[in-house]
Design a protein around this motif. Structure first.
Motif, PDB file in Angstrom:
ATOM      1  N   ARG A   1       0.847  -0.838   0.725  1.00 35.99           N
ATOM      2  CA  ARG A   1       0.467  -0.098   0.243  1.00 35.99           C
ATOM      3  C   ARG A   1       0.860   1.410   0.160  1.00 35.99           C
ATOM      4  O   ARG A   1       0.731   2.514  -0.724  1.00 35.99           O
ATOM      5  CB  ARG A   1      -0.873  -0.295   1.001  1.00 35.99           C
ATOM      6  N   ASP A   2       2.359   1.581   0.925  1.00 37.73           N
ATOM      7  CA  ASP A   2       2.590   2.417   0.531  1.00 37.73           C
ATOM      8  C   ASP A   2       3.486   2.524  -0.674  1.00 37.73           C
ATOM      9  O   ASP A   2       3.530   3.537  -1.010  1.00 37.73           O
ATOM     10  CB  ASP A   2       3.751   2.238   1.992  1.00 37.73           C
ATOM     11  N   ARG A   3       4.371   1.240  -0.747  1.00 33.66           N
ATOM     12  CA  ARG A   3       5.336   1.728  -1.884  1.00 33.66           C
ATOM     13  C   ARG A   3       4.695   2.270  -3.304  1.00 33.66           C
ATOM     14  O   ARG A   3       4.907   2.599  -4.024  1.00 33.66           O
ATOM     15  CB  ARG A   3       5.673  -0.068  -2.396  1.00 33.66           C
ATOM     16  N   VAL A   4       3.752   1.128  -3.626  1.00 27.70           N
ATOM     17  CA  VAL A   4       2.599   1.272  -4.506  1.00 27.70           C
ATOM     18  C   VAL A   4       2.008   3.621  -4.626  1.00 27.70           C
ATOM     19  O   VAL A   4       1.895   3.402  -5.378  1.00 27.70           O
ATOM     20  CB  VAL A   4       0.791   0.716  -4.444  1.00 27.70           C
TER      21      VAL A   4
ATOM     22  N   THR B   1       3.776   5.695  -3.727  1.00 23.90           N
ATOM     23  CA  THR B   1       4.156   6.669  -3.297  1.00 23.90           C
ATOM     24  C   THR B   1       4.944   6.312  -4.971  1.00 23.90           C
ATOM     25  O   THR B   1       4.971   6.963  -5.654  1.00 23.90           O
ATOM     26  CB  THR B   1       5.926   6.412  -2.736  1.00 23.90           C
ATOM     27  N   ALA B   2       5.029   5.022  -5.267  1.00 24.70           N
ATOM     28  CA  ALA B   2       4.861   4.306  -6.727  1.00 24.70           C
ATOM     29  C   ALA B   2       3.813   5.411  -8.202  1.00 24.70           C
ATOM     30  O   ALA B   2       4.907   5.963  -8.516  1.00 24.70           O
ATOM     31  CB  ALA B   2       5.344   3.237  -7.280  1.00 24.70           C
ATOM     32  N   ILE B   3       2.824   5.314  -7.747  1.00 28.91           N
ATOM     33  CA  ILE B   3       2.034   6.098  -8.400  1.00 28.91           C
ATOM     34  C   ILE B   3       1.963   7.957  -8.635  1.00 28.91           C
ATOM     35  O   ILE B   3       2.027   8.012 -10.061  1.00 28.91           O
ATOM     36  CB  ILE B   3       0.264   6.131  -8.162  1.00 28.91           C
ATOM     37  N   LEU B   4       2.368   8.193  -7.498  1.00 28.11           N
ATOM     38  CA  LEU B   4       2.802   9.719  -7.872  1.00 28.11           C
ATOM     39  C   LEU B   4       4.363   9.902  -8.350  1.00 28.11           C
ATOM     40  O   LEU B   4       3.783  11.076  -9.199  1.00 28.11           O
ATOM     41  CB  LEU B   4       2.795   9.863  -6.072  1.00 28.11           C
ATOM     42  N   HIS B   5       5.243   9.196  -7.851  1.00 27.90           N
ATOM     43  CA  HIS B   5       6.701   9.754  -8.592  1.00 27.90           C
ATOM     44  C   HIS B   5       6.417   9.209 -10.122  1.00 27.90           C
ATOM     45  O   HIS B   5       7.471   9.581 -11.214  1.00 27.90           O
ATOM     46  CB  HIS B   5       7.751   8.937  -8.590  1.00 27.90           C
ATOM     47  N   SER B   6       5.237   8.858 -10.828  1.00 30.59           N
ATOM     48  CA  SER B   6       5.385   8.361 -12.414  1.00 30.59           C
ATOM     49  C   SER B   6       3.929   9.399 -12.464  1.00 30.59           C
ATOM     50  O   SER B   6       4.102   8.685 -14.486  1.00 30.59           O
ATOM     51  CB  SER B   6       4.284   6.426 -12.092  1.00 30.59           C
ATOM     52  N   GLY B   7       4.109  10.705 -12.237  1.00 29.29           N
ATOM     53  CA  GLY B   7       3.520  11.144 -12.511  1.00 29.29           C
ATOM     54  C   GLY B   7       1.822  11.259 -12.457  1.00 29.29           C
ATOM     55  O   GLY B   7       0.651  11.849 -13.601  1.00 29.29           O
ATOM     56  N   PHE B   8       0.828  10.005 -12.050  1.00 27.17           N
ATOM     57  CA  PHE B   8      -0.321  10.107 -11.610  1.00 27.17           C
ATOM     58  C   PHE B   8      -0.305  10.708 -10.388  1.00 27.17           C
ATOM     59  O   PHE B   8      -0.026  11.032  -9.783  1.00 27.17           O
ATOM     60  CB  PHE B   8      -0.338   8.678 -11.976  1.00 27.17           C
ATOM     61  N   ARG B   9      -1.731  10.313 -10.329  1.00 26.35           N
ATOM     62  CA  ARG B   9      -2.732  10.937  -8.917  1.00 26.35           C
ATOM     63  C   ARG B   9      -3.158   9.630  -8.000  1.00 26.35           C
ATOM     64  O   ARG B   9      -3.258   8.619  -8.848  1.00 26.35           O
ATOM     65  CB  ARG B   9      -3.620  12.710  -8.916  1.00 26.35           C
ATOM     66  N   PHE B  10      -2.909   9.578  -6.694  1.00 27.64           N
ATOM     67  CA  PHE B  10      -4.188   8.845  -5.982  1.00 27.64           C
ATOM     68  C   PHE B  10      -4.971   9.730  -5.704  1.00 27.64           C
ATOM     69  O   PHE B  10      -4.958  10.433  -5.389  1.00 27.64           O
ATOM     70  CB  PHE B  10      -2.803   8.155  -4.517  1.00 27.64           C
ATOM     71  N   PRO B  11      -5.777   7.931  -5.906  1.00 31.24           N
ATOM     72  CA  PRO B  11      -7.575   8.721  -5.816  1.00 31.24           C
ATOM     73  C   PRO B  11      -7.807   9.038  -4.825  1.00 31.24           C
ATOM     74  O   PRO B  11      -7.393   8.496  -3.953  1.00 31.24           O
ATOM     75  CB  PRO B  11      -7.955   7.444  -6.992  1.00 31.24           C
ATOM     76  N   PRO B  12      -8.270   9.970  -4.410  1.00 35.35           N
ATOM     77  CA  PRO B  12      -9.491  10.532  -3.367  1.00 35.35           C
ATOM     78  C   PRO B  12     -10.537   9.492  -3.211  1.00 35.35           C
ATOM     79  O   PRO B  12     -10.780   8.572  -4.027  1.00 35.35           O
ATOM     80  CB  PRO B  12      -9.802  11.687  -3.496  1.00 35.35           C
ATOM     81  N   GLY B  13     -10.689   9.247  -1.796  1.00 38.31           N
ATOM     82  CA  GLY B  13     -12.040   7.978  -1.408  1.00 38.31           C
ATOM     83  C   GLY B  13     -11.659   7.230  -0.565  1.00 38.31           C
ATOM     84  O   GLY B  13     -10.019   6.777  -0.730  1.00 38.31           O
ATOM     85  N   ARG B  14     -12.266   6.065  -0.930  1.00 39.09           N
ATOM     86  CA  ARG B  14     -11.754   4.825   0.153  1.00 39.09           C
ATOM     87  C   ARG B  14     -11.037   3.212  -1.341  1.00 39.09           C
ATOM     88  O   ARG B  14     -12.389   3.603  -2.345  1.00 39.09           O
ATOM     89  CB  ARG B  14     -12.896   4.252   0.534  1.00 39.09           C
ATOM     90  N   THR B  15     -10.002   3.114  -1.419  1.00 37.92           N
ATOM     91  CA  THR B  15      -9.788   2.088  -2.022  1.00 37.92           C
ATOM     92  C   THR B  15      -9.572   0.537  -2.029  1.00 37.92           C
ATOM     93  O   THR B  15      -9.745   0.614  -0.409  1.00 37.92           O
ATOM     94  CB  THR B  15      -8.673   2.691  -2.783  1.00 37.92           C
ATOM     95  N   THR B  16     -10.630  -0.330  -2.301  1.00 34.03           N
ATOM     96  CA  THR B  16     -10.444  -1.571  -2.085  1.00 34.03           C
ATOM     97  C   THR B  16      -9.612  -2.496  -3.218  1.00 34.03           C
ATOM     98  O   THR B  16     -10.708  -2.483  -3.663  1.00 34.03           O
ATOM     99  CB  THR B  16     -12.086  -1.811  -1.734  1.00 34.03           C
TER     100      THR B  16
ATOM    101  N   LEU C   1       7.708  -2.196  -6.739  1.00 34.52           N
ATOM    102  CA  LEU C   1       7.591  -1.441  -7.186  1.00 34.52           C
ATOM    103  C   LEU C   1       8.387  -0.058  -6.425  1.00 34.52           C
ATOM    104  O   LEU C   1       8.410  -0.876  -5.301  1.00 34.52           O
ATOM    105  CB  LEU C   1       6.246  -0.659  -7.451  1.00 34.52           C
ATOM    106  N   ALA C   2       9.606   0.251  -7.225  1.00 36.70           N
ATOM    107  CA  ALA C   2      10.369   0.898  -6.506  1.00 36.70           C
ATOM    108  C   ALA C   2       9.723   2.177  -6.290  1.00 36.70           C
ATOM    109  O   ALA C   2       8.391   2.019  -6.524  1.00 36.70           O
ATOM    110  CB  ALA C   2      11.513   1.321  -6.710  1.00 36.70           C
ATOM    111  N   LEU C   3      10.122   3.242  -5.394  1.00 35.36           N
ATOM    112  CA  LEU C   3       9.442   4.416  -4.975  1.00 35.36           C
ATOM    113  C   LEU C   3       9.475   4.897  -5.699  1.00 35.36           C
ATOM    114  O   LEU C   3       8.399   6.275  -5.967  1.00 35.36           O
ATOM    115  CB  LEU C   3       9.418   4.921  -3.551  1.00 35.36           C
ATOM    116  N   THR C   4      10.084   4.555  -6.878  1.00 35.80           N
ATOM    117  CA  THR C   4      10.462   6.214  -8.145  1.00 35.80           C
ATOM    118  C   THR C   4       9.489   5.264  -8.949  1.00 35.80           C
ATOM    119  O   THR C   4       9.473   6.151  -9.880  1.00 35.80           O
ATOM    120  CB  THR C   4      11.858   6.298  -8.918  1.00 35.80           C
ATOM    121  N   GLY C   5       8.759   3.995  -9.196  1.00 37.60           N
ATOM    122  CA  GLY C   5       8.088   3.938  -9.761  1.00 37.60           C
ATOM    123  C   GLY C   5       8.507   3.225 -10.850  1.00 37.60           C
ATOM    124  O   GLY C   5       8.155   2.303 -11.638  1.00 37.60           O
ATOM    125  N   ALA C   6       9.896   2.710 -10.637  1.00 37.54           N
ATOM    126  CA  ALA C   6      10.961   1.497 -10.946  1.00 37.54           C
ATOM    127  C   ALA C   6      10.357  -0.168 -10.852  1.00 37.54           C
ATOM    128  O   ALA C   6       9.325   0.197  -9.920  1.00 37.54           O
ATOM    129  CB  ALA C   6      12.096   1.842 -10.938  1.00 37.54           C
TER     130      ALA C   6
END
Length: 507
Positions: A45-48, A50-65, A109-114
């Motif tokens: 959850r934490d790796r993904v 951060t990787a999403i943010l560093h890959s140029g995307f946004r993490f969705p608001p709200g509840r993610t199941t 996934l690395a924190l950089t998105g690699a």
């Protein structure tokens, strides 16, 4: 929105299908991960994020199941990072793929998105093909081993951003192709060669017989006689791996994480030499969630146990089932797993605690009996050839001309193996050591005088019924090396010589 991504979970050396379901909905920002994940999966959850943010995307608001189905299979390791991240992007409509069901995927996934390599890529590829997937997205370092699976597009990806653009159809990635024939042809020459061994002609002959029939071997002799040197060269005279054997060996090494980055196949027969302090779990495999041990890593190759009596007796006794059945079954609370373990055992030992033959040893008879008694009779019965390795003479050491090379001996071994494969057409890896009682009766028929000789020899040596069958198997191999269709007196006589030394020492 709900997104469904195909992946797989490793169980033993196989992969089981897993569907990663991701739902993005309203509510306070929260990530819920269910489906029997272990600690490494929960940390995704934490790796993904951060990787999403560093890959140029946004993490969705709200509840993610996030649900990893089926829920009754334990999910281990970081290989679910990539499918979870792709699922979050698809569920939040940041990624609109044409058909997610066509591809399976796995990767850390690395924190950089690699995208980092994971274990068991070959098993994941076999599972994806069995499910009828068009392709498999994998870390670039893992792609070569998966690409040896025919009928599957293996897409090497280096980052989450690259994987997302490929799935969206924005940046095509050519499937990786591997020429397996070229891999076998490009094998390096053996660093060791039988020609380097001076003298010890009788031991070399025993090694040739062992290689030709797939027989287990015990070398007994004082220190410094070349036991380890000879044992390590057994692999150089064995037939090359077939493609099927290479795939089996690669799958095991891949699950344990012992393939080098970018390595596609194990193209040389494995040679494993565990230290005598190894535990039964280290040798057979085990831990809470069973993983392959040394005997499975030696599958289709050689397991060398140096200083055999120094191993714990309980550890040695666990070898009896794998030596008979060619596999090992491990039962734990988490489940029961069976690993392949079809290997040749080569063991080496001194004849007494101080290394000398019993007649010359300064150890007391009681000490010698205690030392030799660490190896049980049932285990000895499962070792086909027992060979004395004498001290090397000075004339052999100073001899300028080398002996036969490994390549010359291997040619005879391959010819004998070809005869054995022709004897049992349905088994491409058939060898005499694996003949069953019915096959042994069919392929080894003795004349009356040879049978009488064998009867007296077995009575004199007090051999068991299992040892009797192993003598016949070795005699069949010796006859195959000689190009003889029948097993004669000279073949049985040589086979019995390989069973007499242990009775002389253990008596």
């Amino acid at each position: 929105m709900l997104a469904q991504i195909r992946s797989a979970a490793l169980q033993g050396i196989d992969a089981l299908p897993v569907e990663v379901e991701v739902d993005s909905g309203p509510g306070p920002q929260q990530i819920v991960l269910v489906g029997l994940p272990d600690a490494a999966v929960r940390e995704s959850r934490d790796r993904v994020g951060t990787a999403i943010l560093h890959s140029g995307f946004r993490f969705p608001p709200g509840r993610t199941t996030i649900n990893l189905a089926p829920a009754d299979i334990r999910k281990e390791g970081p290989s679910f990072d990539l499918p979870i991240a792709v699922g979050i992007l698809a569920a939040s409509r940041q990624l609109v793929p044409s058909d997610l069901s066509a591809f399976a995927m796995a990767g850390e996934l690395a924190l950089t998105g690699a995208v980092r390599p994971v274990k068991g890529a070959l098993a994941l590829a076999l599972r994806a093909r069995a499910e009828g997937r068009r392709g498999l997205l994998l870390p670039a370092d893992n792609a070569p081993e998966a690409a040896v699976v025919d009928g599957l597009e293996v897409i090497p990806v280096r980052s989450l951003h690259e994987a997302a653009r490929f799935l969206a159809g924005e940046a095509p990635i050519a499937p990786l192709r591997v020429d397996t024939a070229a891999l076998f042809a490009a094998r390096d020459d053996d660093a060791m060669d039988m020609a380097e061994v001076r003298g010890q002609e009788s031991v070399k002959r025993a090694l040739e017989v062992a290689a030709a029939g797939g027989h287990n071997l015990l070398l007994i002799g004082p220190p410094g006689t070349g036991k380890s040197m000879l044992a390590r060269r057994l692999a150089t005279i064995l037939p090359p791996l077939t493609r099927a054997e290479a795939l089996e060996a690669t799958q095991i090494h891949s699950v344990v994480g012992q393939l080098a980055p970018g390595q596609a196949l194990v193209t040389r027969r494995p040679f494993r030499s565990p230290h005598h302090t190894a535990s039964d779990a280290g040798l057979l495999g085990g831990n809470t969630h069973p993983t392959p041990g040394e005997i499975s890593l030696a599958h289709q190759g050689v397991l060398f146990l140096d200083e055999l009596p120094e191993f714990k007796r309980t550890v040695l006794e666990t070898l009896r089932q794998p030596l008979e059945e060619g596999r090992v079954t491990i039962s734990r609370a988490a489940g029961t797993v069976t690993f392949p373990a079809q290997f040749q055992l080569v063991a080496a030992m001194n004849p007494s605690p101080d290394g000398k033959m019993p007649a010359e040893s300064r150890s007391s008879p009681r000490e010698i009996r205690s030392y030799l008694g660490r190896i049980s009779g049932p285990l000895l019965d499962r070792i086909d050839l027992h060979v004395e390795v004498p001290a090397v003479r000075f004339t052999d050491l100073e001899r300028a001309l080398p002996g036969e090379s490994s390549g010359q001996i291997r040619q005879r071994v391959e010819q004998a193996r070809a005869v054995q494969r022709g004897r049992i057409p349905g088994r491409p890896t058939a060898c005499n050591a694996r003949l069953g009682p019915r096959e042994l009766q069919q392929f080894v028929r003795l004349e009356a005088r040879t049978l009488q000789f064998l009867k007296h020899a077995l009575a004199d040596l007090n051999l068991s019924a299992r040892a009797y069958h192993r003598v016949l198997k070795v005699a069949r191999t010796i006859a195959d090396l000689a190009g003889s269709g029948d097993v004669g007196l000279e073949h049985v006589s040589e086979a019995i010589r390989y069973r007499s030394l242990d009775r002389q020492i253990w008596s």
